[in-house]
Design an enzyme around this catalytic site. Structure first.
Site, PDB file in Angstrom:
ATOM      1  N   ASN A 168       0.841  -1.195   0.000  1.00 21.59           N
ATOM      2  CA  ASN A 168       0.000   0.000   0.000  1.00 21.59           C
ATOM      3  C   ASN A 168       0.875   1.243   0.000  1.00 21.59           C
ATOM      4  OD1 ASN A 168      -2.946  -0.908   0.285  1.00 21.59           O
ATOM      5  ND2 ASN A 168      -1.823  -2.198   1.742  1.00 21.59           N
ATOM      6  N   GLU A 169       1.223   1.642  -1.205  1.00 23.83           N
ATOM      7  CA  GLU A 169       2.126   2.775  -1.384  1.00 23.83           C
ATOM      8  C   GLU A 169       1.427   4.069  -0.967  1.00 23.83           C
ATOM      9  OE1 GLU A 169       5.040   2.132  -1.745  1.00 23.83           O
ATOM     10  OE2 GLU A 169       5.579   0.876  -3.443  1.00 23.83           O
ATOM     11  N   PRO A 170       2.217   5.152  -0.781  1.00 22.71           N
ATOM     12  CA  PRO A 170       1.619   6.435  -0.424  1.00 22.71           C
ATOM     13  C   PRO A 170       0.418   6.749  -1.318  1.00 22.71           C
ATOM     14  CG  PRO A 170       3.996   6.612  -0.434  1.00 22.71           C
ATOM     15  CD  PRO A 170       3.680   5.223  -0.887  1.00 22.71           C
ATOM     16  N   THR A 187      10.436   1.817  -3.543  1.00 20.72           N
ATOM     17  CA  THR A 187      10.184   0.402  -3.275  1.00 20.72           C
ATOM     18  C   THR A 187      10.897  -0.462  -4.311  1.00 20.72           C
ATOM     19  OG1 THR A 187       8.026   0.995  -2.410  1.00 20.72           O
ATOM     20  CG2 THR A 187       8.336  -1.306  -3.040  1.00 20.72           C
TER      21      THR A 187
END
Ligand code: GLP
Length: 633
Positions: A168-170, A187
């Site tokens: 769950n990236e920014p 990442t």
């Protein structure tokens, strides 16, 4: 207190009042994992008694590996059955075949499932191989499966450098569910080593959403090593928002951050303890507080006044010593001043009362331990050059070969050159070389885009790196005869995020130390993620060092820590600051560029040295171009 005890939403105690989620700190990752695994085992057993299942959400990455190893041990040695466990993994790269060594499917089987008795039909991992137009439906199905299993009893998490949980990236919202996402650049960069180059890292992944995770009845997020300290602090003490998806754990009624001391070091209760409790004002604590005060007010140490101390919560320091600001200022100013030395090996015939390193013996035999070949140059390239210039005998020991970092193109280039040279030779004298080159090219071809390097290819890559190391060391004035390539077995036999140390590694370190018997050692990795190459290499050294406590030479040997790839030291943590001129810092940059495999961030390492110099300057010290920093071990 038990890790899995239901605690409800965070209630602040005085000391932890900046922490918005319960944070348990253990001395190291193995203590933490043994405790957690015991509690999970307890839950599994008690449910067995009731004829019920336990539903676990699992994570990949190096972080949970020691936890999985402990579960395996409990299964094999203490008869724990995991037959009633149902698992759901967080995420999977999109587009990787399941048998790819970096697929999370393969990772989980290698690290856990192949060694315990969870029935295959109870294991669920997002499928990265489904067709694009089926992904949406598939993800809804995954959510439904979790629900039908009764929901997650416990979700295990690691944390990425962008603060992500799962993938769950920014930008991931608090109620997001299982879906396909695009991976962040940071990442992908962090995964580049696993995939032998950023270009091979998939661009997207399927991940449980933040909402899926928050639906778990309890959540444990683990983090180890200094490189996670900053993001842990932001997630635990910062605002809750979608910039750092781990911060949403603040909003869960039973979530815990489980960290080792290196990863906890930026929390207020450790970094600025005087702000949350009363402290013992020894000289190290004084230095820490005054340096912090000076930096946060952007005022040189000697200009701090009583009001500054009071207004910033350090008034207790003045009160406790009953000294005025100017006296404390001078005391700390001198402490910092005395860390600066252009004589990292000690200054010949000089009074060394206030110098970081002893003046005798002179010259010294200096042993520099570099976990991966580039580390020593990233962390202390300038200091190596100085040690040589000042007449010390410098030996660089590369602990691992580093061959996993070398890209296929480099091996391809080398083999092609050999082949062309062989073809130009008419006398057939090059037959064996040409066979060798052809074999390398064939092996590279056969392994395909995502394959594992066979031993032959790894060994060629290791040789390429040796060439680069020699060139870099040459830039720093260290000749070939003074370089040792240890090729520690844990590295040669392993892969990123799952290396395992054995006695063979310690044996190699013991032989080295006993043969060299140095007067001064420089090492790195003591605060690294425990499964990183740096931390494993340091451990191999540290254990042997401890065991040699009766050796005569060892009693007179000093050990300095440097930071290559791990988080840089903060100003107050520095015990020796070696200034560098503009020319020296350029020279360091040159040496680093000898390594084809250093990434953009590492190439910027001289800038870290410039930053340290700027920080010293701001404290009111002399203004240098750059500084390499060391800490006494
Ligand atoms: C990846 C995984 C995360 C993991 C993170 C950190 O992004 N999807 O689940 O937490 O890496 O990895 P490591 O534990 O190796 O630091």
């Amino acid at each position: 207190m038990n890790i899995l005890d239901a605690v409800g939403k965070k209630q602040s105690t005085q000391k932890e009042r900046f922490e918005k989620v319960r944070t348990l700190v253990y001395p190291d990752s193995s203590d933490a994992c043994v405790t957690l695994a015991a509690e999970v085992a307890e839950m599994v057993r008690s449910r067995q008694g009731e004829g019920k299942n336990v539903v676990l959400g699992l994570a990949t990455g190096s972080t949970p590996v020691p936890f999985y190893r402990e579960l395996i041990r409990l299964h094999k040695e203490e008869g724990l059955s995991l037959g009633n466990v149902i698992t759901f993994n967080l995420d999977e790269y999109y587009g990787l075949p399941r048998d790819h060594p970096e697929s999370y499917f393969r990772f989980m089987h290698d690290q856990l499932f192949d060694h315990v008795d969870i029935p295959a039909e109870q294991i669920n991992i997002p499928d990265g191989t489904i067709a694009m137009d089926e992904v949406y439906e598939w993800c809804l199905g995954y959510e439904k499966q979790i629900e039908e299993a009764g929901g997650l009893d416990l979700q295990i998490l690691g944390i990425g450098r962008t603060g992500h949980i799962g993938f769950n990236e920014p930008g991931s919202s608090q109620d997001s569910i299982t879906r396909m996402i695009t991976l962040d650049r940071v990442t992908r960069q962090d995964a580049a080593a696993d995939f032998m180059g950023m270009a091979n890292v998939p661009r997207s992944a399927i991940t449980m959403g933040v909402g899926t995770i928050l639906n778990a009845r309890s959540i444990v997020l683990m983090a180890w090593g200094s490189n996670k300290a900053e993001i842990v602090q932001e997630a635990v003490e910062g605002e809750m928002n979608d910039r750092i998806s781990a911060s949403f754990l603040q909003d869960h009624s039973n979530s815990t951050f489980l960290v080792d001391s290196a990863a906890s070091s930026r929390l207020t209760r450790f970094r600025h303890p005087w702000l949350v409790s009363s402290v013992e004002w020894g000289s190290a604590m004084k230095k820490r507080a005054v340096v912090w005060l000076s930096r946060s007010l952007n005022k040189p140490i000697l200009k701090l006044v009583d009001e500054d101390y009071n207004e910033c919560g350090a008034g207790e320091l003045l009160a406790s010593t009953s000294e005025a600001a100017y006296k404390v200022n001078i005391d700390v100013f001198n402490q910092v001043q005395h860390t600066i030395s252009g004589w990292p090996g000690g200054k010949r015939d000089a009074d060394d009362t206030n110098r970081p390193e002893r003046s005798t013996p002179y010259p010294k035999k200096a042993l520099i331990l570099s976990p991966e070949p580039a580390d020593a140059f990233l962390g202390m390239g300038g200091t190596i050059e100085r040690l040589v210039e000042q007449g010390h005998e410098v030996v660089i020991a590369y602990q691992t070969s580093g061959n996993l970092r070398v890209a296929d193109v480099a091996a391809h280039k080398f083999a092609s050159v050999v082949l062309e040279m062989a073809e130009e030779d008419t006398e057939e004298g090059w037959k064996s070389q040409s066979d060798y080159a052809q074999e390398i090219l064939r092996l590279l071809d056969d392994k395909g885009e995502f394959g594992i390097d066979p031993e032959r290819v790894r060994s060629l890559k290791g040789l390429i790196l040796r060439g680069e190391s020699r060139a870099a060391a040459d830039d720093c004035g260290v000749g070939y005869e003074a370089q040792q390539f240890l090729d520690l077995p844990f590295y040669e036999k392993g892969r990123y995020r799952r290396f395992q140390r054995t006695d063979e590694d310690s044996d190699a370190m013991r032989i080295l130390l006993e043969a060299e018997q140095p007067d001064i050692i420089f090492a790195t990795g003591e605060a690294g993620d425990p499964s990183s190459i740096q931390a494993l290499s340091f451990k191999a050294f540290g254990e042997v060092w401890e065991s040699l406590d009766q050796a005569e030479w060892r009693k007179n040997c000093s050990v300095w820590l440097y930071r290559g790839r791990d988080e840089a030291f903060e100003s107050h943590e520095i015990d020796m600051a070696v200034p560098m001129s503009p020319d020296q810092i350029d020279g360091k940059g040159e040496a680093i560029r000898k390594f084809m495999s250093v990434n953009q961030e590492e190439l910027g390492s001289p800038n870290r040295n410039r930053e340290i110099a700027q920080q010293y300057d701001a404290l009111g010290m002399a203004e240098y171009e750059a500084i390499e920093a060391f800490q006494r071990w």
